[in-house]
Design an enzyme around this catalytic site. Structure first.
Site: not given
Length: 193
Positions: A10-11, A13, A69, A149-150, A152, A172, A177
Site C-alpha cells: 500500500n503506497p 501506508k 494488522d 479509508f475503511g 473512517d 488522523k 492506532h
C-alpha cells in the site's frame, strides 16, 4: 542508512511509515523487494496475522522487517468485526459495503463505543517483538467525510466530534492506532537495529 522492510504494498501506508521513521532508515515496501505472492493471513488474532506476514518477509529477505494488522472492534458487537474488518461484508473487500453493514447491525444500539486496534510485529535475526496501538471512540449514526479509508467515515475518536474522514489525514495520522504502534516500534528499532 539502515534497511528495513515494511510488509505492505500500500503506497499510502509506506509513505506514512517513511515520514514517521525519518531519514535514518530506508523503508522498503513489497514492490521494492519484488515480492508478489499473496500471504494468507489465517491467524485468529491481530498478533498472529502480523507475525505471519513478518515471518514470511524475513524468510524471503533476511532483512529486519515489520508487518501490521489492524481493525475495528465494536463493543456492542462483541468486538466484531475485529480481524475480519476488511472483509466484514464478504469478498472482495468493499469499504462502503462494510460501513453499510456495520450501520445495519448497530441500528437502535445505545452503546456505540468502539476502538481501532493496530498490532505491529517486528522480526529481526534475534527478535520477534509486538507493538500495539489503540484509539478509542464511537461509531457515528451515519457516514460523514471524504478523506481516509475503511471505517473512517463512521469512527469518531474520543475527544473529537467529527469522524476520521472529516478530520482528515493530518489529524488522523497524529492520533491514530497505527501512529501509536509506530511510535513504540520506532523506539525499539532505534535501540536494536
Amino acid at each position: 542508512m539502515k534497511k528495513i522492510v515494511f510488509a505492505s504494498s500500500n503506497p499510502g501506508k509506506i509513505e506514512e511509515i517513511r515520514s514517521i521513521l525519518g531519514k535514518s532508515y530506508q523503508v522498503l515496501g513489497l514492490k521494492d523487494i519484488n515480492f508478489n505472492e499473496e500471504i494468507i493471513e489465517n491467524g485468529s488474532t491481530f498478533e498472529e496475522n502480523a507475525q505471519i506476514k513478518a515471518d514470511r518477509i524475513f524468510e524471503y529477505t533476511g532483512l529486519p522487517c515489520f508487518a501490521d494488522d489492524s481493525g475495528l472492534e465494536v463493543n456492542c458487537l462483541n468486538n466484531a468485526p475485529s480481524i475480519y474488518s476488511a472483509r466484514f461484508a464478504g469478498e472482495p473487500s468493499d469499504s462502503k459495503k462494510n460501513n453499510v453493514l456495520l450501520l445495519e447491525k448497530m441500528k437502535g444500539e445505545i452503546d456505540r463505543s468502539a476502538q481501532f486496534v493496530c498490532v505491529i510485529c517486528l522480526k529481526t535475526k534475534d527478535n520477534t517483538l509486538f507493538f500495539k496501538g489503540i484509539v478509542e471512540g464511537e461509531i457515528a449514526e451515519s457516514m460523514s467525510g471524504k478523506e481516509g479509508f475503511g471505517y473512517d467515515p463512521l469512527f469518531i475518536p474520543r475527544s473529537y466530534t467529527q469522524t476520521f474522514a472529516d478530520l482528515g489525514k493530518e489529524v488522523k495520522n497524529k492520533i491514530s492506532h497505527r501512529k501509536v504502534a509506530l511510535n513504540k516500534l520506532q523506539t525499539a528499532i532505534d535501540t536494536i537495529l
